[in-house]
Scaffold this motif. Structure first.
Motif, PDB file in Angstrom:
ATOM      1  N   THR A  52      11.067 -10.976 -13.122  1.00 42.51           N
ATOM      2  CA  THR A  52      10.623 -11.331 -11.762  1.00 42.51           C
ATOM      3  C   THR A  52      11.714 -12.106 -11.017  1.00 42.51           C
ATOM      4  O   THR A  52      11.930 -11.891  -9.823  1.00 42.51           O
ATOM      5  N   SER A  56      13.525 -10.958  -7.617  1.00 36.83           N
ATOM      6  CA  SER A  56      13.642 -11.830  -6.439  1.00 36.83           C
ATOM      7  C   SER A  56      15.082 -11.907  -5.954  1.00 36.83           C
ATOM      8  O   SER A  56      15.341 -11.963  -4.757  1.00 36.83           O
ATOM      9  N   LEU A  61      15.561 -12.619  -1.901  1.00 36.62           N
ATOM     10  CA  LEU A  61      14.653 -13.763  -1.707  1.00 36.62           C
ATOM     11  C   LEU A  61      15.185 -14.993  -2.427  1.00 36.62           C
ATOM     12  O   LEU A  61      14.768 -16.109  -2.155  1.00 36.62           O
ATOM     13  N   ARG A  88      16.851  -7.886   4.173  1.00 33.17           N
ATOM     14  CA  ARG A  88      15.490  -7.564   3.708  1.00 33.17           C
ATOM     15  C   ARG A  88      14.798  -6.630   4.690  1.00 33.17           C
ATOM     16  O   ARG A  88      14.050  -5.745   4.317  1.00 33.17           O
ATOM     17  N   PHE A  94       9.808  -3.251   0.051  1.00 32.99           N
ATOM     18  CA  PHE A  94       9.227  -4.110  -0.975  1.00 32.99           C
ATOM     19  C   PHE A  94       7.728  -3.850  -1.092  1.00 32.99           C
ATOM     20  O   PHE A  94       7.018  -3.812  -0.088  1.00 32.99           O
ATOM     21  N   PHE A  96       4.457  -5.529  -3.315  1.00 26.26           N
ATOM     22  CA  PHE A  96       4.149  -6.672  -4.171  1.00 26.26           C
ATOM     23  C   PHE A  96       2.931  -6.360  -5.034  1.00 26.26           C
ATOM     24  O   PHE A  96       2.234  -5.370  -4.829  1.00 26.26           O
ATOM     25  N   ASN A  99      -1.793  -9.011  -2.239  1.00 25.71           N
ATOM     26  CA  ASN A  99      -1.609  -9.561  -0.876  1.00 25.71           C
ATOM     27  C   ASN A  99      -0.473  -8.850  -0.139  1.00 25.71           C
ATOM     28  O   ASN A  99       0.309  -9.462   0.578  1.00 25.71           O
ATOM     29  N   ASN A 100      -0.423  -7.563  -0.352  1.00 23.32           N
ATOM     30  CA  ASN A 100       0.689  -6.773   0.161  1.00 23.32           C
ATOM     31  C   ASN A 100       0.706  -6.604   1.659  1.00 23.32           C
ATOM     32  O   ASN A 100       1.754  -6.608   2.286  1.00 23.32           O
ATOM     33  N   LEU A 101      -0.479  -6.446   2.219  1.00 29.57           N
ATOM     34  CA  LEU A 101      -0.557  -5.997   3.614  1.00 29.57           C
ATOM     35  C   LEU A 101      -0.966  -7.131   4.533  1.00 29.57           C
ATOM     36  O   LEU A 101      -1.580  -8.106   4.111  1.00 29.57           O
ATOM     37  N   PRO A 103      -3.424  -8.544   6.863  1.00 26.54           N
ATOM     38  CA  PRO A 103      -4.853  -8.192   6.896  1.00 26.54           C
ATOM     39  C   PRO A 103      -5.402  -7.802   8.267  1.00 26.54           C
ATOM     40  O   PRO A 103      -6.426  -7.135   8.352  1.00 26.54           O
TER      41      PRO A 103
ATOM     42  N   ALA B 297      -0.018 -16.633   1.878  1.00 27.51           N
ATOM     43  CA  ALA B 297       0.486 -15.410   1.243  1.00 27.51           C
ATOM     44  C   ALA B 297       0.874 -14.379   2.297  1.00 27.51           C
ATOM     45  O   ALA B 297       1.906 -13.711   2.189  1.00 27.51           O
ATOM     46  N   GLN B 298       0.045 -14.286   3.313  1.00 28.63           N
ATOM     47  CA  GLN B 298       0.295 -13.316   4.395  1.00 28.63           C
ATOM     48  C   GLN B 298       1.611 -13.623   5.122  1.00 28.63           C
ATOM     49  O   GLN B 298       2.404 -12.723   5.396  1.00 28.63           O
ATOM     50  N   VAL B 301       4.433 -12.629   2.883  1.00 31.50           N
ATOM     51  CA  VAL B 301       4.723 -11.188   2.955  1.00 31.50           C
ATOM     52  C   VAL B 301       5.564 -10.887   4.193  1.00 31.50           C
ATOM     53  O   VAL B 301       6.578 -10.188   4.126  1.00 31.50           O
ATOM     54  N   LEU B 302       5.139 -11.442   5.329  1.00 28.97           N
ATOM     55  CA  LEU B 302       5.871 -11.200   6.584  1.00 28.97           C
ATOM     56  C   LEU B 302       7.333 -11.622   6.453  1.00 28.97           C
ATOM     57  O   LEU B 302       8.241 -10.914   6.886  1.00 28.97           O
ATOM     58  N   LYS B 303       7.543 -12.778   5.833  1.00 27.41           N
ATOM     59  CA  LYS B 303       8.918 -13.259   5.684  1.00 27.41           C
ATOM     60  C   LYS B 303       9.685 -12.398   4.681  1.00 27.41           C
ATOM     61  O   LYS B 303      10.863 -12.110   4.875  1.00 27.41           O
ATOM     62  N   ALA B 304       8.985 -12.001   3.602  1.00 27.33           N
ATOM     63  CA  ALA B 304       9.659 -11.211   2.567  1.00 27.33           C
ATOM     64  C   ALA B 304      10.124  -9.866   3.111  1.00 27.33           C
ATOM     65  O   ALA B 304      11.167  -9.362   2.712  1.00 27.33           O
ATOM     66  N   PRO B 382       8.724 -17.467   0.991  1.00 30.61           N
ATOM     67  CA  PRO B 382       8.088 -16.232   0.540  1.00 30.61           C
ATOM     68  C   PRO B 382       7.953 -16.147  -0.978  1.00 30.61           C
ATOM     69  O   PRO B 382       6.944 -15.675  -1.478  1.00 30.61           O
ATOM     70  N   LEU B 383       8.954 -16.661  -1.690  1.00 41.54           N
ATOM     71  CA  LEU B 383       8.893 -16.612  -3.158  1.00 41.54           C
ATOM     72  C   LEU B 383       7.661 -17.318  -3.696  1.00 41.54           C
ATOM     73  O   LEU B 383       6.935 -16.790  -4.531  1.00 41.54           O
ATOM     74  N   LEU B 386       4.310 -15.691  -2.555  1.00 37.07           N
ATOM     75  CA  LEU B 386       3.968 -14.454  -3.252  1.00 37.07           C
ATOM     76  C   LEU B 386       3.842 -14.652  -4.758  1.00 37.07           C
ATOM     77  O   LEU B 386       3.650 -13.699  -5.502  1.00 37.07           O
ATOM     78  N   LEU B 388       6.157 -15.572  -6.794  1.00 36.60           N
ATOM     79  CA  LEU B 388       7.324 -15.032  -7.508  1.00 36.60           C
ATOM     80  C   LEU B 388       8.252 -16.131  -8.032  1.00 36.60           C
ATOM     81  O   LEU B 388       9.236 -15.835  -8.690  1.00 36.60           O
TER      82      LEU B 388
END
Lengths: 245, 390
Positions: A52, A56, A61, A88, A94, A96, A99-101, A103, B297-298, B301-304, B382-383, B386, B388
């Motif tokens: 991981t 990153s 990141l 990025r 990317f 994950f 919590n990928n999207l 909402p 978390a949201q 994600v946006l930053k990542a 973001p790390l 998320l 990570l």
């Protein structure tokens, strides 16, 4: 500075050191790897192996303590925060674990977001977003919010978002962690075929060795070191049949 | 920058629209705060106005008091001889006697008696308010009156009507009839509707103690002074104080500030308004802080995926500003609707400047309250967001 390379991604002696009360720990220790365009690589290993952390670093990141991370010949390790944000946005896709999207954006809006961020949202881009989602079996779910989609559907939207802006490198962190076996196979298979078709470099971190079946190479990490590389199809299939690591 | 603003606006508006119920609730809270702030501001203006309305509209630059009266009109006594001395001072264009007293208007029908300020002024001189309807007062001895708009609204008196004033002189209630010669604009004094009478008439009909009944000397409270050149205010003020015996002078503003209870009342209401705004900052700050905590978390994600920090910050600012603007707009409409149903006896005055200041302050409390949450959003890594980070 840009370095000439035939690889989409190349790392050279990457080290990531963390300081703790008991001294310094190398979470990633002298890792060098190369991924060509159109190649799908799995990064596997037990918990705490450093995969991981490595992901990153590859995702811009995290900065390595030492070494080079060349993406399209540009060294991510040398870049400042702003440049890494741009990398990025433009060159990395990317997905994950969860919590990928976003909402409050629909499936298609989530995919289009990458084009918006890159200032490339035009009619062609919108059409491509819809086509990609349809290709992933989500033509009926374009205008659904993430909360109205199943875990597998959400992962497929995330895959579309990771690919829509034609990145050089696509990264996936445990993309099947929250899916049942059947869905997991579907997601990884689709992911692999899109990476091959679109000639992207893809890296997937997974603890589920069965998912390696669709990859071109498997890199095994342990204690921060890259200890083994499985390159032949026969080796990979044997590893995949071995089941969950 | 345009790209960042465009992304920020897109994200902010999408989030508000898709969570409109939640955001509307916050806007409604801001609307209630707006209602409260605007009413406190209007009440402050109304009460202040009720106290100072006549003085602030006065066509005089200086007010002459008896010395050591601390600029209190009711505490000052000046004889008519001072008026002659004041008029002789170089730079004085005009001056007029001014007397104040309380009285009650009584009616033949079932209308409730109305307590009023009975003000004595010299017809044709400084201090006489201009009439909007009817005529100015004719002579010093005329049994006529100019009533202010508030008196007219509350009594339905018209030009030409006779009104009856009840006062206590000695130990007896006396009744005086006066003809309404004119109606002026609002000229409240000491929070009371006002009627103006010629000074000699005022001296005859004002409430008096037993001792005063037999006194023959004419005594005013203060003398109002209009200058030939208002820019020479300090010079004329100096001349007056050296050439006229036993007096002190004040400007209109100084006189208003010295009105009994005026400063205390205004500072109390200003403090209330300030606290309401402060509560608004806490409410908005609290809401947005909780909201940011819920979407760590949201934002991660946006930053990542490459959303720049300024875009995340601007998006939050746009959201906070929009929610606040909608709240202030709803609150303003509520306030306007409520104000239509208030009787004229409630001292609420919506002054353009005061309301504008209150509205600007209300619009600013949103971003101000959200500062902490914006800072928090910008600092989200973001790390970590998320999961990570090692």
């Amino acid at each position: 500075m840009k370095t000439q390379t035939s690889y989409a991604l190349e790392t050279k002696s990457v080290i990531k050191t963390y300081q703790s009360e008991s001294g310094s720990i190398n979470a990633v220790n002298d890792v060098s790897l190369q991924v060509k365009p159109g190649e799908f690589v799995a990064l596997v290993g037990p918990s705490g192996s450093g995969k991981t952390t490595m992901l990153s670093i590859l995702a811009a990141l995290l900065k390595p303590t030492n070494g080079q991370v060349l993406l399209d010949g540009e060294d991510l390790a040398e870049m400042g925060d702003k440049e890494r944000v741009i990398m990025r946005r433009e060159k990395i896709g990317f997905t994950f674990q969860a919590n990928n999207l976003v909402p409050y954006l629909t499936a298609v809006e989530n995919v289009e977001l990458m084009l918006r961020l890159n200032n490339k949202l035009d009619k062609v881009g919108k059409l491509r977003a819809r086509e990609l989602l349809s290709r992933l079996g989500l033509s009926e779910r374009l205008h659904n919010l993430p909360g109205q989609l199943s875990g597998g559907q959400q992962q497929r939207v995330a895959i579309a978002r990771a690919l829509i802006h034609n990145p050089s490198l696509v990264l996936a962190d445990e993309p099947t962690a929250s899916l049942d076996t059947e869905r997991a196979y579907q997601v990884v298979q689709t992911f692999a075929s899109l990476i091959h078709e679109q000639n992207r470099a893809g890296i997937m971190v997974t603890h589920d060795l069965r998912m390696c079946e669709y990859t071109d190479r498997v890199l095994f990490m342990q204690d921060g070191n890259l200890v083994r590389s499985y390159t032949s199809k026969a080796e990979i299939m044997e590893l995949a049949r071995g089941g969950v690591h | 920058m345009r790209q960042i603003f465009s992304i920020s606006t897109y994200l902010a508006i999408k989030e508000i629209w898709r969570n409109r119920g939640r955001f509307l609730l916050v806007s409604l809270v801001i609307a209630l705060i707006t209602l409260l702030v605007l009413f406190i501001a209007a009440l402050g203006e109304g009460l202040g106005n009720g106290n100072r309305e006549y003085l602030s509209k006065l066509n005089a630059e200086l007010i002459v008091f008896q010395e050591k009266s601390d600029f209190l009109i009711q505490a000052s006594r000046l004889g008519k001889d001072r008026l002659a001395q004041i008029r002789r001072v170089d730079g004085v264009a005009d001056s007029g006697l001014f007397g104040t007293a309380n009285a009650t208007l009584v009616f033949n029908d079932e209308t409730e008696p109305l307590k009023i300020a009975l003000l004595g002024i010299e017809p044709g001189h400084v201090g006489e308010p201009p009439v909007l309807e009817g005529t100015q007062l004719s002579t010093d001895l005329a049994r006529e009156t100019i009533i202010d708009k508030n008196t007219a609204i509350r009594t339905n008196l018209q030009v030409g009507d006779l009104l009856t004033v009840r006062v206590t002189q000695g130990t007896r209630d006396e009744f005086y009839e006066l003809r309404v010669s004119g109606i002026s604009d609002g000229q409240q004094f000491a929070l009371q509707p006002t009627i103006f009478v010629p000074f000699y008439t005022w001296d005859r009909i004002r409430p008096k103690s037993e001792a005063e009944l037999n006194a023959s000397n004419l005594v005013a409270n203060v003398v109002l002074v209009k200058l030939e050149n208002p820019s020479q205010l300090e010079l004329v003020q100096q001349r007056l104080e050296t050439q006229v015996d036993k007096i002190e002078t004040a400007t209109k503003i100084e006189t208003i500030q010295a009105l009994p209870g005026y400063s205390a009342q205004q500072s109390t209401l200003n403090t209330q308004g300030g606290f309401t705004l402060f509560i608004g900052i806490l409410v908005i700050g609290g809401f947005f802080q909780i909201q940011i905590l819920q979407k760590v978390a949201q934002i991660g994600v946006l930053k990542a995926i490459g959303t720049a920090n300024p875009a995340v910050a601007i998006s939050s600012i746009i959201q906070i500003t929009l929610v606040t603007l909608i709240g202030v707009l709803i609150g303003g409409l509520f306030t306007f609707m409520f104000s239509l149903f208030f009787p004229p006896t409630v001292p609420i005055v919506f002054n353009g400047t005061t309301s504008a200041i209150a509205i600007v302050a209300l619009i600013l409390i949103g971003p101000l309250g959200g500062l902490v949450s914006i800072r928090y959003a910008v600092r989200i890594e973001p790390l970590k967001a998320l999961g990570l980070s090692s």
